[in-house]
Design a protein around this motif. Sequence first.
Motif, PDB file in Angstrom:
ATOM      1  N   ARG A  17     -11.612  22.858   3.021  1.00 43.27           N
ATOM      2  CA  ARG A  17     -12.854  22.926   3.789  1.00 43.27           C
ATOM      3  C   ARG A  17     -12.552  22.567   5.245  1.00 43.27           C
ATOM      4  O   ARG A  17     -12.005  21.507   5.539  1.00 43.27           O
TER       5      ARG A  17
ATOM      6  N   GLU B 284     -12.306  27.605   4.437  1.00 48.29           N
ATOM      7  CA  GLU B 284     -13.729  27.938   4.322  1.00 48.29           C
ATOM      8  C   GLU B 284     -14.552  26.730   4.751  1.00 48.29           C
ATOM      9  O   GLU B 284     -14.263  25.594   4.374  1.00 48.29           O
ATOM     10  N   LYS B 285     -15.597  26.971   5.521  1.00 52.50           N
ATOM     11  CA  LYS B 285     -16.407  25.853   6.006  1.00 52.50           C
ATOM     12  C   LYS B 285     -17.700  25.648   5.226  1.00 52.50           C
ATOM     13  O   LYS B 285     -18.275  24.564   5.253  1.00 52.50           O
ATOM     14  N   ASP B 286     -18.191  26.667   4.497  1.00 58.06           N
ATOM     15  CA  ASP B 286     -19.488  26.570   3.836  1.00 58.06           C
ATOM     16  C   ASP B 286     -19.380  25.811   2.515  1.00 58.06           C
ATOM     17  O   ASP B 286     -18.650  26.217   1.602  1.00 58.06           O
ATOM     18  N   GLU B 287     -20.119  24.717   2.398  1.00 59.74           N
ATOM     19  CA  GLU B 287     -20.008  23.854   1.227  1.00 59.74           C
ATOM     20  C   GLU B 287     -20.509  24.527  -0.044  1.00 59.74           C
ATOM     21  O   GLU B 287     -19.881  24.413  -1.109  1.00 59.74           O
ATOM     22  N   LEU B 288     -21.628  25.244   0.017  1.00 59.80           N
ATOM     23  CA  LEU B 288     -22.158  25.900  -1.171  1.00 59.80           C
ATOM     24  C   LEU B 288     -21.186  26.949  -1.697  1.00 59.80           C
ATOM     25  O   LEU B 288     -20.985  27.085  -2.915  1.00 59.80           O
ATOM     26  N   SER B 289     -20.567  27.689  -0.786  1.00 59.06           N
ATOM     27  CA  SER B 289     -19.584  28.694  -1.204  1.00 59.06           C
ATOM     28  C   SER B 289     -18.405  28.035  -1.910  1.00 59.06           C
ATOM     29  O   SER B 289     -17.921  28.529  -2.939  1.00 59.06           O
ATOM     30  N   LEU B 290     -17.949  26.910  -1.367  1.00 67.89           N
ATOM     31  CA  LEU B 290     -16.830  26.214  -1.984  1.00 67.89           C
ATOM     32  C   LEU B 290     -17.200  25.648  -3.348  1.00 67.89           C
ATOM     33  O   LEU B 290     -16.382  25.651  -4.279  1.00 67.89           O
ATOM     34  N   MET B 291     -18.429  25.176  -3.491  1.00 66.69           N
ATOM     35  CA  MET B 291     -18.876  24.673  -4.789  1.00 66.69           C
ATOM     36  C   MET B 291     -18.892  25.810  -5.816  1.00 66.69           C
ATOM     37  O   MET B 291     -18.474  25.629  -6.965  1.00 66.69           O
TER      38      MET B 291
ATOM     39  N   GLU C   6     -13.214  24.105   9.696  1.00 65.75           N
ATOM     40  CA  GLU C   6     -13.756  25.084  10.630  1.00 65.75           C
ATOM     41  C   GLU C   6     -12.973  25.026  11.932  1.00 65.75           C
ATOM     42  O   GLU C   6     -11.950  24.337  12.033  1.00 65.75           O
TER      43      GLU C   6
END
Length: 329
Positions: free
Chosen positions: A226, A198-205, A228
Amino acid sequence: MAVLSSSSSSAMQKGIVVTIPVLVLTASLSAFIFFILSSSLSSCSCPSSPPSSQNYAIVGDVRSEERISTSREDINWVKDLIRSNGLHMHENVLRKGINPRTREQQLQDLLQYKGISHYIGDEESNHTALPCPGELLVEEHHSNYGEPWAGGRDVFEFLADASRLKPNARVLEIGCGTLRVGLHFIRYLNPGNFHCLEKDELSLMAALRYELPSQGLLHKRPLIVRGEDMEFSKFGSDVAYDLIYASAVFLHMPDELVWSGVERLVDKLKPYEGRMFVSHNIKFCTRLGGEKCTERLARLGLESLGRQTHDSLLFNHYEIWFGFRRTKG
């Protein structure tokens, strides 16, 4: 007469002398045998028979034969329970409670008051092992998908059944976001067997600081990376997946980037039994034209399994999936 009486008396005396010890010995032996048998039965550690309703075996911390999809009997059971309790849906408005709030109001309360009961001063940072941002606590990220959060369970059931997954299977999701689908795989699979790029930081948080801990799944140790550009090197060179899937991810990528990723993934998919699923459409392939699409897949060792759909359990919605399998060992 006297002789007869003496002989008879002597015989009787001899009979009595012989009979009494035998009786005593027999009684003692019987009591001893009874004691041994009683002790053996009372200390028996023989396993009891399992209940007839038990239809699964425990392997590690998961059930090896756990049913995945909701059955017709399950649906009838919950409908009967609703009916027997006389329940009806009413307008969904804030009801009386300790402190009823909308998500927006909850967030404001968290920012301003931190909670109904909370520590202050030096104690403030000593009691929360994994502090979570308020935006995640009120689950605003559950509205990022354009459809209900519950749809994640639908996707899990379809993919797990279509791939005939067992808890010891390995699964890779390309673009797992906030784990709307991934949570169900993580819960079902053995620890460490769910991987995600997954590349999206908010989603990973949201996934790591709220979803996994709040669902009690930290012990399942999913490998979430994390990254891409379809780079999968961090998952290891010798891993073999039973299922690889991408939900609405390839729609936002250039075709050649998708092909590049598929080419890297082919060798990580188990031959013949492993499955790859792509949702919505496969325009990265069909834009080449029918025959060229098939030829390019064949060169990679992939065979199309066609288009499949599955319906949502809870709302009027169906999703489209395209399946593939690896045909070369």
